[in-house]
Design an enzyme around this catalytic site. Structure first.
Site, PDB file in Angstrom:
ATOM      1  N   GLU A  71       0.823  -1.217   0.000  1.00 28.73           N
ATOM      2  CA  GLU A  71       0.000   0.000   0.000  1.00 28.73           C
ATOM      3  C   GLU A  71       0.856   1.266   0.000  1.00 28.73           C
ATOM      4  O   GLU A  71       1.654   1.489   0.914  1.00 28.73           O
ATOM      5  CB  GLU A  71      -0.936   0.000   1.215  1.00 28.73           C
ATOM      6  CG  GLU A  71      -1.894   1.176   1.178  1.00 28.73           C
ATOM      7  CD  GLU A  71      -3.017   1.089   2.197  1.00 28.73           C
ATOM      8  OE1 GLU A  71      -3.446  -0.016   2.557  1.00 28.73           O
ATOM      9  OE2 GLU A  71      -3.474   2.164   2.624  1.00 28.73           O
ATOM     10  N   LYS A 249      -8.070  -0.418  11.100  1.00 31.68           N
ATOM     11  CA  LYS A 249      -7.405  -0.938   9.896  1.00 31.68           C
ATOM     12  C   LYS A 249      -6.161  -0.100   9.615  1.00 31.68           C
ATOM     13  O   LYS A 249      -5.098  -0.624   9.263  1.00 31.68           O
ATOM     14  CB  LYS A 249      -8.380  -0.886   8.710  1.00 31.68           C
ATOM     15  CG  LYS A 249      -7.867  -1.536   7.428  1.00 31.68           C
ATOM     16  CD  LYS A 249      -7.158  -0.590   6.497  1.00 31.68           C
ATOM     17  CE  LYS A 249      -6.752  -1.294   5.206  1.00 31.68           C
ATOM     18  NZ  LYS A 249      -5.931  -0.448   4.334  1.00 31.68           N
ATOM     19  N   HIS A 363      -1.902  10.334  -0.883  1.00 33.92           N
ATOM     20  CA  HIS A 363      -2.065   8.952  -1.305  1.00 33.92           C
ATOM     21  C   HIS A 363      -1.948   8.851  -2.825  1.00 33.92           C
ATOM     22  O   HIS A 363      -1.243   8.013  -3.353  1.00 33.92           O
ATOM     23  CB  HIS A 363      -3.433   8.483  -0.838  1.00 33.92           C
ATOM     24  CG  HIS A 363      -3.604   7.019  -0.902  1.00 33.92           C
ATOM     25  ND1 HIS A 363      -2.966   6.159  -0.042  1.00 33.92           N
ATOM     26  CD2 HIS A 363      -4.348   6.241  -1.719  1.00 33.92           C
ATOM     27  CE1 HIS A 363      -3.312   4.925  -0.326  1.00 33.92           C
ATOM     28  NE2 HIS A 363      -4.153   4.948  -1.343  1.00 33.92           N
TER      29      HIS A 363
HETATM   30  C1  MEV Z   1      -6.106   3.356   4.578  1.00 36.09           C
HETATM   31  O1  MEV Z   1      -5.461   2.144   4.267  1.00 36.09           O
HETATM   32  C2  MEV Z   1      -6.180   3.588   6.064  1.00 36.09           C
HETATM   33  C3  MEV Z   1      -7.053   4.755   6.501  1.00 36.09           C
HETATM   34  O2  MEV Z   1      -8.347   4.621   5.929  1.00 36.09           O
HETATM   35  C4  MEV Z   1      -7.105   4.726   8.006  1.00 36.09           C
HETATM   36  C5  MEV Z   1      -8.092   5.692   8.591  1.00 36.09           C
HETATM   37  O3  MEV Z   1      -9.099   6.060   7.933  1.00 36.09           O
HETATM   38  O4  MEV Z   1      -7.873   6.068   9.772  1.00 36.09           O
HETATM   39  C6  MEV Z   1      -6.475   6.063   6.004  1.00 36.09           C
END
Ligand code: MEV
Length: 420
Positions: A71, A249, A363
Site C-alpha cells: 500500500e 485498519k 495517497h
Molecule cells: C487506509 O489504508 C487507512 C485509513 O483509511 C485509516 C483511517 O481512515 O484512519 C487512512
C-alpha cells in the site's frame, strides 16, 4: 537516496553484513526451494515491496523499521507520525508480560464438573511437569480451569476448559503451546474420564498486552484546529463501529507491515487486536486521543501483540532475518513495543491527514506511479506521467493514457522537427 545509497546507509547504520545486502539486492533470494519447504503444493513465490520507516524513537532508542506492504503512503505516514513524536521525545512503551494461554477442552464428563475440576487441580504439579517435559524454550507456569456451557444452537452441554498459562519468553510460542496442550490432555482425560477435544493455543493474547504513548505537538501537526478535528475523528472511532473498523485498519496497516517484514504471524496479531478492540462488548478504536495540558495531542495505543524473535518464519525466511537485524531488537517484548509505536504513528498520520486536507492528495501522489504503470507507461514514462497527473490533481488510468499518448505525439513532433 537511490537504492545503492539506501543500502549503504543501512549497512552503516545496522548490523547488516555484505551477504545480507546481497540478499536484499537479489529478488530471487527467497528461492522456490525455501517456499517448497515452508508450504504445501508450492508453485512460486509472491513478493511484496520492502521499505524502511524512519524517525522511530521508542523508550529513547532509535529504530529503523522495515515494512513489507503493497500500500502506497503507509511507510511515508509511519515515518511522518514518528518524526512528530520524536520532536516531543519519542514513544514510551511497556510490555510487562509474555504469557500465552493454551486451551484443553474437556467434554462428556462422567462426573460432575466440580469433582473433575478438583481432581485436575489436585494434580497441578504433575500436569505442569508433563506440560514442561517437551519444551525448554517456553514454560507452562500455571493453569486455570473454567466451566462453560455451550451457547450455540446445538446445545452440546457443559464443558471444562483447562487453560495453561505459558511464558513464551522470546518465542511467539504457538507450536510449543499446542504440543503442551496435546501432551497434557491424556493425563487430564485419565483423571476425569472426560474427552479432550480441542487442544490449542488461544490467539487472544491478553497477557501479552503492549501499551504505547506519545505526545504530538500541536504546532507540528498543524495547530489547535487540527488537534480539535482529531479529537472529533477519535470520538467517531470510539463511538461507531463503522468508523472504528477503518480507524483500526489504519493502525494495523503499520503493525502488519512491520510485523510481516520481521517474519511474524500477522493473522494472529490481527485476530487478537480486533478481539481486544471489542473487549468491553462494543468494537471501538484501539487508540485513545486527548489534549495534554498545553494543548498538544496525546495518544495511547494498547493491544495484545504475540511475536517472537526465535523460531517460526522469523528464523527461516532470509528476508525476515534481515528485518529483525535492521530492527536490532533484543527480545520479543522489545519487538512488540516497536510494533505498537508503529501502530500509534500510523494512526496519528492518518488522523492528521483526514482532519486536514484529506488523505487522497498524498495517497494519490504515490498511487499515481501504479496508475501510470497500469496505463502502459514504462521506464521514465512512469515518473513523467505520475508527476503530471499529481500536478493536475487528476489521477486515473484514462488521464495517464492521454498524457502517455501526448508524450508519444511530442516525441514524434520532435523527431519530425529534427529530421526536417
Ligand atoms: C487506509 O489504508 C487507512 C485509513 O483509511 C485509516 C483511517 O481512515 O484512519 C487512512
Amino acid at each position: 537516496m537511490d537504492l545503492d545509497q539506501r543500502l549503504d546507509y543501512l549497512k552503516k547504520a545496522t548490523k547488516l553484513s555484505k551477504h545480507d545486502i546481497n540478499i536484499l539486492r537479489d529478488p530471487a533470494s527467497f528461492s522456490f526451494l525455501n517456499a517448497d519447504r515452508m508450504i504445501e503444493n508450492a508453485i512460486g513465490v509472491y513478493s511484496l515491496p520492502l521499505g524502511i520507516a524512519t524517525n522511530f524513537v521508542v523508550n529513547s532508542k532509535c529504530y529503523l523499521v522495515p515494512m513489507a506492504t503493497e500500500e502506497p503512503s503507509v511507510i511515508a505516514a509511519a515515518s511522518k507520525g514518528a518524526k512528530v513524536a520524536k520532536n516531543s521525545g519519542g514513544f514510551s512503551a511497556e510490555c510487562p508480560k509474555s504469557l500465552m494461554i493454551g486451551q484443553v477442552q474437556l467434554v462428556s464428563l462422567p462426573i460432575s464438573p466440580i469433582t473433575a475440576r478438583l481432581r485436575i487441580e489436585a494434580n497441578k504439579k504433575e500436569i505442569l511437569r508433563i506440560a514442561n517435559s517437551k519444551s525448554r524454550s517456553v514454560v507452562a507456569k500455571s493453569f486455570r480451569v473454567r466451566e462453560l456451557v455451550d451457547k450455540s444452537q446445538n446445545k452440546m452441554g457443559k464443558m471444562l476448559i483447562i487453560e495453561l498459562l505459558v511464558d513464551t519468553k522470546d518465542a511467539m510460542g504457538a507450536n510449543s503451546i499446542n504440543s503442551m496442550c496435546e501432551t497434557v490432555s491424556s493425563k487430564i482425560e485419565r483423571l476425569t474420564g472426560g474427552k479432550a477435544v480441542l487442544r490449542i493455543l488461544s490467539n487472544y493474547a491478553t497477557s501479552r498486552l503492549v501499551k504505547c504513548r506519545a505526545i504530538f505537538s500541536k504546532d507540528d501537526i498543524g495547530g489547535k484546529d487540527i488537534v480539535e478535528n482529531i479529537l472529533y475523528a477519535y470520538s467517531l472511532a470510539y463511538t461507531d463501529v463503522y468508523r472504528a473498523v477503518t480507524h483500526n485498519k489504519g493502525i494495523m496497516n503499520g503493525i502488519d507491515a512491520a510485523a510481516l517484514a520481521a517474519g511474524q504471524d500477522i493473522r494472529a496479531i490481527e485476530a487478537a487486536a480486533h478481539a481486544y478492540a471489542a473487549k468491553d462488548g462494543t468494537y471501538r478504536s484501539l487508540t485513545k486521543w486527548y489534549k495534554s495540558g498545553n494543548g498538544d495531542l496525546a495518544g495511547e495505543l494498547e493491544l495484545p501483540i504475540a511475536v517472537g524473535i526465535v523460531g517460526g518464519a522469523a528464523s527461516v525466511h532470509p528476508i525476515s532475518k534481515i528485518g529483525l537485524k535492521i530492527l536490532g531488537v533484543k527480545s520479543a517484548k522489545e519487538l512488540s513495543m516497536v510494533l505498537s509505536a508503529v501502530g500509534l504513528a500510523q494512526n496519528l498520520a492518518a488522523l492528521r491527514a483526514l482532519a486536514s486536507e484529506g488523505i487522497q492528495r498524498g495517497h494519490m501522489r504515490l498511487h499515481a506511479k501504479n496508475i501510470a504503470y497500469t496505463a502502459g507507461c514504462r521506464g521514465n514514462q512512469i515518473d513523467l506521467v505520475a508527476k503530471k497527473m499529481s500536478e493536475e490533481n487528476s489521477v486515473s488510468v484514462t488521464r495517464a493514457r492521454e498524457i502517455l499518448s501526448s508524450l508519444g505525439a511530442k516525441r514524434m513532433d520532435a523527431r519530425h522537427n529534427n529530421s526536417s
